[in-house]
Structures are given as structure tokens and as C-alpha cells.
Design a protein around this motif. Structure first.
Motif, PDB file in Angstrom:
ATOM      1  N   ASN A  19       0.842  -1.196   0.000  1.00  0.00           N
ATOM      2  CA  ASN A  19       0.000   0.000   0.000  1.00  0.00           C
ATOM      3  C   ASN A  19       0.878   1.247   0.000  1.00  0.00           C
ATOM      4  O   ASN A  19       1.711   1.418   0.895  1.00  0.00           O
ATOM      5  CB  ASN A  19      -0.917   0.015   1.221  1.00  0.00           C
ATOM      6  N   THR A  21       0.750   5.359   0.036  1.00  0.00           N
ATOM      7  CA  THR A  21      -0.155   6.475   0.292  1.00  0.00           C
ATOM      8  C   THR A  21       0.423   7.774  -0.247  1.00  0.00           C
ATOM      9  O   THR A  21       1.612   8.028  -0.136  1.00  0.00           O
ATOM     10  CB  THR A  21      -0.438   6.609   1.788  1.00  0.00           C
ATOM     11  N   THR A  72      -4.598   5.997  -1.528  1.00  0.00           N
ATOM     12  CA  THR A  72      -3.720   4.858  -1.310  1.00  0.00           C
ATOM     13  C   THR A  72      -3.806   3.907  -2.492  1.00  0.00           C
ATOM     14  O   THR A  72      -4.893   3.422  -2.831  1.00  0.00           O
ATOM     15  CB  THR A  72      -4.092   4.110  -0.015  1.00  0.00           C
ATOM     16  N   SER A  74      -3.052   0.319  -3.839  1.00  0.00           N
ATOM     17  CA  SER A  74      -2.850  -1.016  -3.283  1.00  0.00           C
ATOM     18  C   SER A  74      -2.506  -1.984  -4.401  1.00  0.00           C
ATOM     19  O   SER A  74      -3.256  -2.135  -5.373  1.00  0.00           O
ATOM     20  CB  SER A  74      -4.116  -1.478  -2.546  1.00  0.00           C
TER      21      SER A  74
END
Lengths: 111, 112
Positions: A19, A21, A72, A74
Motif C-alpha cells: 500500500n 499512500t 492509497t 494497493s
């Protein structure tokens, strides 16, 4: 200009979820959030784009909270070939504002 | 369908020389962009165009010029090359303002 802030680098292992951000506190109402992937000696390549909530495609998911001040990216079950630099870009709806790429996040995937 | 084509791929210039980096697209996109990327850094916008005949400055336009006489072509001109312009230059296009950009493979330019 909507400035973005991302971690400089991240490390992961094959098979893990990653992940990344991006912070974009000055995002404008009509701005979209776009993520790109760049390998050495190549131009950036589009991964995913979204405006709010969650977007998913065959390679990634993008989560955007209600205030849209961050997002974010992913990446599920990364592989060695996901080692690259990932850029978050906040795009205007008019095309006349300058587009600003941040410094990107360098993801290193280990075996 | 070639997408975005940049030429040349590599070039070495002497200080003070001039050259034109070519960018051609076959996707009929209105929006075109020139970026530079210094080693280990992100992309910085030099100039952009929202259609034929319309260009505008980006974040780092000094030392460069552009023109957009056709939809397909968006050349970037360096008039007096300086060592600070050593970089990789990327051209990009997009169809509409909320669509992602398509990038070329870049031109690696060294000025000695």
C-alpha cells in the motif's frame, strides 16, 4: 498547484500486498487522482485513476477517503516485476493548469 | 498504432548548440506535454498544449520553446544548450482532461 507527498521508498517481498499512500491536501474539487508506474529508461505507464471512494482494475486498487486529501494505491501480491517507481498525480479538469508529479515512491520487491 | 513517438532516443550536444526534440502522436489527442526528468527525480512539466496553435508554460519553461502547428506534432526546441539541460525528456498526450496520459519512451540528452 496541487502538491503531492509520497514516501521516498518502500520494500516488500514477493506475494505481499503493498500500500502506497499519497498526500494531496490542496486537491481541488474537480481534480482526479492518477497513479503511474515507471521502470528505468522508460516513460511512466498508467496504472489506475479515481475521483472518490474505491476503484479497482486488473492490476491495482485505489482508495480515496471522503475528504480526498490523500489516496492509497494497493498492489495485491506483488512480484519482482513490480519493482519500479510509483507516482501519484493530481490532474485538473480543465487541462490548462500545470500538472505536477511528485518525487515518486521507489518500490523494491525482494524474492 | 505507434502511440507517442519521440526522436531521437539519445543525443549529445555541445554547450551553445541548438536542437529540436521531436514528438509525434497518432491518437488524435488534443493535449500534449513535455516533461524533463533529472536523475533520481520526478517529472517536471516544461510546456504543454491543449490543441493546435495553443501552447502554455509549465513549471520549468526557461531555455525551451515549443510550437503546435498540427494535432500530431509537438516539437521542443533548445536554442542555446546548457549543461543544466542534461536530462531525459518525455512527451505525453491525453485525449481529454480527465483521461490518463500516454508517454513516449523519452529522449536522453547530454550537454557537454
Amino acid at each position: 498547484l496541487a502538491k503531492t507527498t509520497q514516501p521516498i521508498s518502500m520494500d516488500s517481498y514477493e506475494g505481499q500486498e503493498v500500500n502506497i499512500t499519497c498526500s494531496h491536501n490542496n486537491i481541488a474539487t474537480n481534480d482526479y487522482i492518477t497513479w503511474y508506474q515507471q521502470f528505468p529508461s522508460q516513460g511512466p505507464r498508467f496504472i489506475i485513476q479515481g475521483y472518490k471512494t474505491k476503484v479497482t482494475n486488473e492490476v491495482a486498487s485505489l482508495f480515496i477517503p471522503a475528504d480526498r486529501k490523500s489516496s492509497t494505491l494497493s498492489l495485491p501480491r506483488v512480484s519482482l516485476s513490480d519493482t519500479a517507481v510509483y507516482y501519484c498525480l493530481v490532474a485538473t479538469d480543465t487541462g490548462r493548469r500545470a500538472l505536477t508529479f511528485g518525487s515518486g515512491t521507489r518500490l523494491q520487491v525482494q524474492p | 498504432n505507434a502511440g507517442v513517438t519521440q526522436t531521437p532516443k539519445f543525443r549529445i550536444l555541445k554547450i551553445g548548440q541548438s536542437m529540436t526534440l521531436q514528438c509525434t502522436q497518432d491518437m488524435n489527442h488534443n493535449y500534449m506535454y513535455w516533461y524533463r526528468q533529472d536523475p533520481g527525480m520526478g517529472l517536471k512539466l516544461i510546456y504543454y498544449s491543449v490543441g493546435a496553435g495553443i501552447t502554455d508554460k509549465g513549471e520549468v519553461p526557461n531555455g525551451y520553446n515549443v510550437s503546435r502547428s498540427t494535432t500530431e506534432d509537438f516539437p521542443l526546441r533548445l536554442e542555446l544548450a546548457a549543461p543544466s539541460q542534461t536530462s531525459v525528456y518525455f512527451c505525453a498526450t491525453r485525449d481529454t482532461v480527465n483521461q490518463p496520459q500516454h508517454f513516449g519512451d523519452g529522449t536522453r540528452l547530454s550537454i557537454l
